[in-house]
Design a protein around this motif. Structure first.
Motif, PDB file in Angstrom:
ATOM      1  N   SER A 198     -36.185 -23.561 -79.327  1.00 40.82           N
ATOM      2  CA  SER A 198     -36.297 -22.562 -80.389  1.00 40.82           C
ATOM      3  C   SER A 198     -35.741 -23.123 -81.688  1.00 40.82           C
ATOM      4  O   SER A 198     -35.050 -24.140 -81.698  1.00 40.82           O
ATOM      5  CB  SER A 198     -35.554 -21.275 -80.034  1.00 40.82           C
ATOM      6  N   SER A 205     -39.290 -20.035 -84.662  1.00 38.53           N
ATOM      7  CA  SER A 205     -40.302 -20.512 -83.716  1.00 38.53           C
ATOM      8  C   SER A 205     -39.668 -20.764 -82.358  1.00 38.53           C
ATOM      9  O   SER A 205     -38.458 -20.940 -82.231  1.00 38.53           O
ATOM     10  CB  SER A 205     -40.966 -21.787 -84.238  1.00 38.53           C
ATOM     11  N   GLY A 228     -40.963 -22.753 -78.425  1.00 38.73           N
ATOM     12  CA  GLY A 228     -42.017 -23.562 -77.826  1.00 38.73           C
ATOM     13  C   GLY A 228     -41.704 -23.965 -76.404  1.00 38.73           C
ATOM     14  O   GLY A 228     -40.561 -23.914 -75.953  1.00 38.73           O
ATOM     15  N   SER A 268     -42.437 -27.312 -74.018  1.00 42.11           N
ATOM     16  CA  SER A 268     -42.886 -28.704 -74.011  1.00 42.11           C
ATOM     17  C   SER A 268     -42.907 -29.229 -72.584  1.00 42.11           C
ATOM     18  O   SER A 268     -42.210 -28.721 -71.706  1.00 42.11           O
ATOM     19  CB  SER A 268     -41.948 -29.581 -74.848  1.00 42.11           C
ATOM     20  N   VAL A 292     -46.001 -30.786 -76.657  1.00 40.39           N
ATOM     21  CA  VAL A 292     -45.833 -29.353 -76.873  1.00 40.39           C
ATOM     22  C   VAL A 292     -47.066 -28.680 -76.293  1.00 40.39           C
ATOM     23  O   VAL A 292     -48.190 -28.965 -76.702  1.00 40.39           O
ATOM     24  CB  VAL A 292     -45.671 -29.018 -78.371  1.00 40.39           C
ATOM     25  N   SER A 302     -46.561 -22.862 -78.477  1.00 40.08           N
ATOM     26  CA  SER A 302     -45.563 -22.548 -79.499  1.00 40.08           C
ATOM     27  C   SER A 302     -45.908 -21.220 -80.150  1.00 40.08           C
ATOM     28  O   SER A 302     -47.056 -20.781 -80.123  1.00 40.08           O
ATOM     29  CB  SER A 302     -45.486 -23.656 -80.556  1.00 40.08           C
ATOM     30  N   THR A 319     -44.737 -19.258 -83.813  1.00 43.51           N
ATOM     31  CA  THR A 319     -43.979 -19.198 -85.052  1.00 43.51           C
ATOM     32  C   THR A 319     -44.310 -17.871 -85.709  1.00 43.51           C
ATOM     33  O   THR A 319     -45.480 -17.543 -85.886  1.00 43.51           O
ATOM     34  CB  THR A 319     -44.350 -20.363 -85.992  1.00 43.51           C
TER      35      THR A 319
END
Length: 148
Positions: free
Chosen positions: A77, A114, A116, A118, A133, A136, A138
């Motif tokens: 984050s 944001s 995400g 990965s 990634v 995600s 945002t």
């Protein structure tokens, strides 16, 4: 031939990350007929978070990632969260509460953040880890004072 200090540091950091995250989400071998590189994920931040008088910010949301053919999942984050993601195909919730660095102190009101997911897996020399990634989010989150 001596390796540059940055290469040694990179190798040590990669080894530390692998040892710490490898147990967070066990790897799974691809099932017959499943493409080895097919990985899917989603992540969604909640539209509101909190920021207290001491500057601690709390963000939350949900994520889902398919089982990984190799390697581990990593949840991140804006606030600096780095932790293992459970990639088993089901939806999971997350909460990230921390006090950001002084350069990114937050106050009550809208803020862009944001999160995400990965995928980290072993690479070949000189790339120790391959990181992709796979999801995600945002968005502008409304930070509010916590309810007392």
């Amino acid at each position: 031939m001596r390796r540059p200090a940055t290469a040694v540091l990179s190798t040590a950091l990669s080894a530390a990350l692998l040892s710490g995250f490898w147990t967070a989400s066990p790897a799974r071998a691809a099932t017959p007929g499943e493409p080895a590189g097919t990985v899917t994920a989603t992540v969604a931040l909640d539209p509101a978070g909190t920021v207290d008088a001491n500057g601690y910010v709390t963000l939350s949301g949900t994520y889902r990632c398919s089982p990984l053919p190799a390697g581990v999942g990593l949840l991140t984050s804006t606030l600096g969260m780095y932790r293992g993601a459970t990639c088993d195909g089901t939806e999971h919730t997350f909460t990230d509460r921390r006090r950001p660095a002084r350069e990114q102190l937050y106050t009550v009101g809208p803020v862009d953040v944001s999160a995400g997911v990965s995928w980290m897996r072993p690479g070949t020399y000189p790339v120790i880890l391959l990181t992709t990634v796979i999801a995600s989010d945002t968005r502008t989150v409304d930070l509010r004072a916590p309810a007392n």
